[in-house]
Design an enzyme around this catalytic site. Structure first.
Site, PDB file in Angstrom:
ATOM      1  N   GLY A 199       0.550  10.254  16.329  1.00 38.59           N
ATOM      2  CA  GLY A 199       0.500   9.317  16.752  1.00 38.59           C
ATOM      3  C   GLY A 199       2.111   9.108  18.578  1.00 38.59           C
ATOM      4  O   GLY A 199       1.995   7.512  18.906  1.00 38.59           O
ATOM      5  N   ASP A 214      -1.400   7.955  27.385  1.00 37.45           N
ATOM      6  CA  ASP A 214      -0.460   8.783  26.601  1.00 37.45           C
ATOM      7  C   ASP A 214       0.414   9.690  28.303  1.00 37.45           C
ATOM      8  O   ASP A 214       0.918  10.403  28.010  1.00 37.45           O
ATOM      9  CB  ASP A 214      -1.227  10.205  26.058  1.00 37.45           C
TER      10      ASP A 214
HETATM   11  O1  PMV Z   1      -2.658   8.473  18.280  1.00 40.61           O
HETATM   12  P1  PMV Z   1      -1.684   8.762  20.179  1.00 40.61           P
HETATM   13  O2  PMV Z   1      -1.408   9.685  20.098  1.00 40.61           O
HETATM   14  O3  PMV Z   1      -3.247   9.555  20.616  1.00 40.61           O
HETATM   15  O4  PMV Z   1      -2.446   7.558  20.350  1.00 40.61           O
HETATM   16  C1  PMV Z   1      -3.924   6.369  20.647  1.00 40.61           C
HETATM   17  C2  PMV Z   1      -3.797   5.930  21.266  1.00 40.61           C
HETATM   18  C3  PMV Z   1      -5.014   5.272  21.797  1.00 40.61           C
HETATM   19  O5  PMV Z   1      -4.820   3.675  21.726  1.00 40.61           O
HETATM   20  C4  PMV Z   1      -5.467   5.032  20.320  1.00 40.61           C
HETATM   21  C5  PMV Z   1      -6.109   6.146  22.474  1.00 40.61           C
HETATM   22  C6  PMV Z   1      -5.875   5.830  23.639  1.00 40.61           C
HETATM   23  O6  PMV Z   1      -6.565   6.914  23.875  1.00 40.61           O
HETATM   24  O7  PMV Z   1      -5.215   4.921  23.813  1.00 40.61           O
END
Ligand code: PMV
Length: 308
Positions: A100, A147
């Site tokens: 995450g 991200d």
């Molecule tokens: O789990 P990660 O680090 O890829 O974060 C994802 C964040 C979300 O909101 C769930 C997906 C997005 O693309 O924003």
């Protein structure tokens, strides 16, 4: 190690994950010094090495069973028009995968920058961000773009997908006192986002209400973050975690970690990123040491730590 390194940040979402996929605001801060990549010409075929993750694979576009990281490299090489050439790509990953923390986007940005340095393209950040977004689509399906934004620009932001190109960094007067800890269980963003989409489709009105509430938290939270108003920001993080639990992306382990953090003095604690495993973030002015020690004692890895 002689080649210049391409660098990228990871990210920690303070408020707004999942809602971000539905064009709502998301508030995130960078995790500096997350990924470094180096690219050097090679004989024979291209190869990707990420020793910290145990990745050592040939880069063969479309090969079955290739990792997402290899698919990312193949896409980058194609888009930069160097797919016919051969390179060794070496990545120093200082954050874990699938926790995450935006590692996949950071890998993409660091590798794009490493090719840029090796080949002298002089790509601007917008081009890097756009290409990393294409890589994220490959990995996640429908990413919000948060991200790749953090990986590229490395600044705290209040972001929405529809205003991505106009995102302005938030100026902070101090480093917020955060503890980031990982559960050690992989959270697969693509699956978590797909699960939310399924529940959204069968309960749209309810989910729209929840996402609107999260949107308001992110907007208000950005002001609290800027003003170092940690009492307010902490309670917004706690409420946001409740919503994330409500949309079924938390796990018993993440609940336990959040509980430990709050018990040891965190003003706010929540899962961060897609959930289903992954990490938590806790806001702990004056208590970062206590919170980190308690989480460590319970067997969780401390990823980052800063104190006020
Ligand atoms: O789990 P990660 O680090 O890829 O974060 C994802 C964040 C979300 O909101 C769930 C997906 C997005 O693309 O924003």
């Amino acid at each position: 190690q002689d080649e210049p390194a391409g660098r990228a940040c990871g990210k920690v979402i303070l408020l707004g994950e999942h809602a971000a996929v539905y064009d709502k605001h998301v508030l995130a801060v960078p995790l500096p010094e997350a990924i470094e990549a180096r690219v050097r010409p090679a004989d024979g075929r291209s190869r990707l090495r990420i020793p910290a993750w145990g990745v050592d694979e040939p880069v063969v576009p479309g090969r079955r069973g290739s990792s997402a990281a290899v698919a990312t490299v193949a896409l980058i090489m194609r888009e930069l028009h160097v797919a016919e050439r051969h390179y060794d790509i070496e990545v120093d990953a200082r954050i874990p995968a699938a926790m995450g923390l935006g590692a996949s986007a950071a890998i993409a940005v660091a590798i794009i920058r490493a090719f840029d340095l090796q080949l002298g393209f002089r790509l601007d950040n917008r081009t890097i961000d756009t290409l990393a977004f294409e890589c994220e689509k490959l990995a996640h399906g429908t990413p919000s773009g948060i991200d790749n934004n953090l990986a590229t620009y490395g600044e705290p932001v209040l972001y929405t997908r529809s205003t991505a190109s106009r995102t302005k960094p938030i100026q902070l007067s101090e480093v917020p006192p955060l503890v980031v800890a990982s559960s050690g269980k992989r959270g697969v963003t693509k699956d978590m986002v797909a699960g939310v989409a399924k529940r959204y489709a069968s309960n749209q009105t309810l989910y729209d209400t929840i996402f609107s509430e999260i949107d308001e938290l992110s907007v208000a939270g950005s002001v609290a973050l800027r003003d170092a108003d940690y009492e307010s920001l902490g309670s917004m993080m706690n409420v946001c975690h409740g919503f994330l639990n409500a949309i079924e992306v938390s796990t018993p382990e993440l609940e336990k970690m959040v509980h430990i953090a709050r018990l040891n003095g965190a003003l706010g604690a929540k899962l961060t990123g897609a959930g289903g495993g992954g990490s938590i973030v806790a806001l702990c002015p004056g208590r970062s040491h206590d919170v980190a020690a308690a989480l460590k004692k319970a067997g969780y890895a401390i990823i980052r730590f800063s104190d006020s």
